[in-house]
Structure formats: C-alpha cells, structure tokens
Design an enzyme around this catalytic site. Structure first.
Site, mmCIF file in Angstrom:
data_model
loop_
_atom_site.group_PDB
_atom_site.id
_atom_site.type_symbol
_atom_site.label_atom_id
_atom_site.label_comp_id
_atom_site.label_asym_id
_atom_site.label_seq_id
_atom_site.Cartn_x
_atom_site.Cartn_y
_atom_site.Cartn_z
ATOM 1 N N SER A 65 -9.521 1.432 2.945
ATOM 2 C CA SER A 65 -8.691 2.271 2.113
ATOM 3 C C SER A 65 -7.626 1.498 1.335
ATOM 4 O O SER A 65 -7.009 2.043 0.418
ATOM 5 C CB SER A 65 -7.986 3.327 2.981
ATOM 6 O OG SER A 65 -7.134 2.705 3.924
ATOM 7 N N SER A 104 -9.829 -1.163 6.963
ATOM 8 C CA SER A 104 -9.252 -0.902 5.640
ATOM 9 C C SER A 104 -8.490 -2.056 5.014
ATOM 10 O O SER A 104 -8.092 -1.972 3.851
ATOM 11 C CB SER A 104 -8.334 0.330 5.705
ATOM 12 O OG SER A 104 -9.105 1.495 5.863
ATOM 13 N N LYS A 126 0.855 -1.189 0.000
ATOM 14 C CA LYS A 126 0.000 0.000 0.000
ATOM 15 C C LYS A 126 0.888 1.236 0.000
ATOM 16 O O LYS A 126 1.902 1.287 0.707
ATOM 17 C CB LYS A 126 -0.886 -0.033 1.248
ATOM 18 C CG LYS A 126 -1.930 1.059 1.332
ATOM 19 C CD LYS A 126 -2.799 0.824 2.577
ATOM 20 C CE LYS A 126 -3.907 1.839 2.712
ATOM 21 N NZ LYS A 126 -4.768 1.555 3.896
#
Length: 462
Positions: free
Chosen positions: A151, A175, A76
C-alpha cells in the site's frame, strides 16, 4: 553512479557544492514536473523551504547538525504530521489535520530531515495496488500503465522517480517490500515493534510495521541510524563469506512466474560465488497458513473502523468497504485461534533462524501488473492479485522478522524484480551486511539503468 542520494547530498553540503534550499527546490520542481505519477497527495512547499532555510543557516554558522540535516524526504499519508493534512488515502479523513507529529516524524525532524509532503497510498493501507478511488492511482515510474505496488505505492514511486531521497512507509502484509520490488528501490520492514508506531493510523496492530524506502543500502543505513540511534553503516561491508543463506525447498518456489524464479536463482548463484554458504531449508509455512493474515488484519481493521463504519460506510472505496463488512462475521474464537497459530509459526521460524543467518526468497511471485488488473494467472492458476502479491511477504508480518527487499534485475518488459532477505529478530545488522554486499557486487548495471530513467546530476540544481 546515481547522484541524488542521501550520501552524495550530505557530502555536497560538507563541500559547499550546493545548499539545502537548492536541493529542496530541486525536488519540489521534480514533484511538479512528474505529477502525472500521482505519487503525492499533499506537497508541503512552504514548510519544506522554511525547514531548508533553517538547515542552511545551521550549516553556514557551523551549528551542531543532525544525521539528516537538509535531507528532503516524504511520509506515507497515514503518518501523522502536525498541522499538515493526513488523509489516510480516504474520503472520510480528507480534512484531518493532526495536532501532533507521529513519533517517527519527530525523530527524523530532530535529525534535520525536511518534509517534502505526504505520499499517496491504498485507502487506509488496505491493498497492494495503490489504486486509490479518491486521489487517483499511483503510477509505476518504469511504465506508467503499471501499478507501483502498495500500500506504500506513493513511497516506492517517489523514491524511484527521484521525488525525494527516502520515504517512510508502513507494512502489514508487504506494503513496504511490494512497492520496493515493483519500483526498483530498497525497502526495509524492521523487526516488529522496533520503530515506535505512535501517531500512525493502524490497519492491524498485531501485524503493522514502519520502515524506510531508499535508493540504495548506504541511504538505508543512514535512515535507520536516524530512526534508531544505532549504527548500521559499519555493517555495510562487501563480505558475505561464510554467511549461511537459507534456500527454501518449499513455499517460496511454488506458483511463481518462471522469469522471477530465474532471476532469483541467478541471485543465489551470485551469493554463492561471493562466498556465502547456501543451505537448503524446509519452510514451516504453507498456503493454508496465509489465511491467518486475512483473519487478523480484517478482524482488527473492523475494530479500528467500527465507528466510521457505523457513520460513513458509504464513504469507503468499494474494495475497502467490502473487506470491512466481512470483518463483522469473524468470531472471537476464530480470531484467538489465529493469534495462537501466529505465535506457533513465529516459534518455528525462530528455530529456523538458529540454523541459518539469512533466508533468501523472491519478494514477489510475479511482476507488477497494469493498473486495474485484479487477477493474476500463474501456471494456469487464477488468483486474486491481493492474495498473490502478499504471498511471500506477509509470512514475516506474522513472525515479525526483519525483511529487506532489494532489486535483483528486470523482466523482459523492463520492470524491476525484488529479492527478499530475512533475518532473525533484531538482526537488521545481517540484512545490511548481505544487502550491501549483494548491491555492490551485482547492482551497478541496475542502478545505472535506473539513473538514466529518473536522475539528474547535482550540478543541475545551480
């Protein structure tokens, strides 16, 4: 059976069926082919191939190798990677290049993992749709009109679409688990603090967790072994007989789509047929407690972003800027009261887990929504999509308990649905036991369908 898994790739290396360079080239070609998913912000082609050649040489000469030698993964894009741009999904940090790796990156590189690149996310991880105003929306591999969740949306989409074997995401209110459920993969939020967060951009230091997303439980166990040095593959057994599974009487069965509830109840029936003991359980949490997540996350994010808010407030996306501006109105008293309530809820859940081994809940109360949708209607009640999607996951960011999302079926629109298992602190071993047993018993058809969507045999690499 799906082919492009960590387990099968490692086996192929041992049998000399293919090489790390061939496998890395395979994934790089797929990333380019499926770039319309918008899963990656930065692709590290040259660096990845260099790492692959090193791994290949080690395998050829018989050097000692790591647990993930030659395995291509992604990170990420708020996890620091040395000499590789780490944008945080933002305009403000679009040119930020760290001079060191995050601890989690160093750990996995020491185990031989190959970094394919940095995956897309909701700006500064402050959202659950991954509709990023600067790098574009991440699209759900099952239907490109739908969000991948967030996310860590790029992580979920990349793993689901076979654009990496695994990805490292972060989880402040769900997330990791929200995109895992939305994209039909496995996602683990380990116990709070279990994995070192040094070198990861914080959203909220009291709620942030780091964890892996993978295609199945075997791969998850290998990733966690590489991350922690602790053996989890021994816990991947097809036996849940006698396991006490808590079934919530309240909260996790409220304001939920009927289709999700039906799949959840079907999963409970499967667990019972496998020998688990279902125990009706009162949940020490209610809808009003959800405000604690917002208070803590927004207050801490406001502190973290204070300088950038002074200098670059106009460079934030609309949704993130609005939330950060709210942070200025949260008093110290409100923040401290939220911390005290958080500790109280944690103690109550500790008591709950003294009476059960595992808690089983739906991961999400509703299905993934189309990109751009900002409201959800369930049982005639209209709700902000953010509030809705974190309702079942964020509880365990407050308590810090380890939580796993694993697929449990499809909606009538052929979108994946997730089942959430939660255990006591540092009892990831129980999550692996129940997750693996459920997977082996129930998910063959699911994985076959996913394999047809985004899978190619290993022989296609040669």
């Amino acid at each position: 059976m799906e082919k492009m898994t960590i387990t099968n790739i490692l086996k192929g290396y041992r049998c000399k069926d293919f090489s790390p360079v061939e496998i890395t080239e395979y994934f790089l070609k797929r990333i380019e082919k499926l770039k319309d998913l918008n899963a990656y912000i930065t692709v590290c082609e040259d660096k990845a191939l260099k790492q692959a050649r090193i791994a290949e040489q080690k395998l050829i000469v018989g050097e000692e190798i790591g647990r993930l030698e030659g395995i291509p993964i992604s990170y990420k894009d708020l996890i620091y990677t040395k000499d590789i741009c780490t944008t945080n999904g933002s305009l403000i940090d679009k040119n930020f290049v760290p001079c060191t790796n995050a601890k989690v990156v160093s750990r996995l590189q020491a185990e031989g993992a190959i970094n394919l690149g940095k995956v897309n996310l909701h700006e500064y991880a402050f959202g659950i749709t991954s509709n990023n105003p600067f790098y574009g929306s991440v699209r759900n591999p099952w239907n490109h009109e739908y969000t991948s969740g967030g996310s860590s949306g790029g992580s979920g989409a990349a793993v689901s679409a076979n654009l990496c074997t695994a990805s490292i995401g972060t989880d402040t209110g769900g997330s990791i688990r929200i995109p895992a459920s939305s994209c039909g993969v496995v996602g683990l939020k380990p116990t709070f603090g279990y994995l070192d967060g040094t070198g990861v951009t914080n959203l909220s230091w009291s709620l942030d967790h780091i964890g892996p997303l993978t295609r199945n439980m075997d791969d998850l166990s290998i990733m966690m072994e590489a991350l922690t040095g602790k053996c989890y593959q021994n816990n991947c057994i097809e036996d849940v007989r006698g396991l006490r599974v808590g079934v919530p009487r309240n909260y996790f069965n409220e304001q939920i789509d009927k289709e999700i509830l039906d799949l959840y109840n079907k999963a409970l029936q499967a667990l019972e047929s496998m020998g688990a003991i279902l125990i009706e359980t009162d949940i020490p949490f209610n809808l009003n407690d959800l405000q604690l997540i917002f208070t803590l996350a927004i207050a801490e994010a406001g502190y973290i972003h204070n300088k950038n808010m002074e200098l670059h407030i106009d460079k934030y996306g609309d949704d993130v800027r609005t939330v950060l501006e709210i942070s200025q109105s949260i008093s110290s008293l409100t923040y401290i009261q939220a911390l005290k309530k958080k500790n109280q809820i944690k103690k109550e859940f500790d008591q709950l887990f003294s009476m059960i081994d595992i808690l089983a809940t739906p991961t999400l109360p509703t299905t993934p929504k189309k990109i751009g949708v900002e409201e959800v209607i369930i049982e005639g009640i209209t709700e902000n999509i953010f509030n809705c999607m974190i309702r079942y996951t964020s509880v365990f960011n407050l308590t810090g308990n380890p939580a796993l999302s694993i697929p449990c079926g499809f909606t009538s629109e052929s979108l994946p649905v997730g089942l959430q298992f939660v255990a006591g602190a540092y009892r990831e071993d129980i999550l692996f036991r129940v997750g693996y047993a459920y997977e082996q018993s129930q998910l063959a058809e699911f994985y076959a369908k996913r394999g047809k969507l985004y899978n190619q045999p290993l022989s296609s690499t040669t």
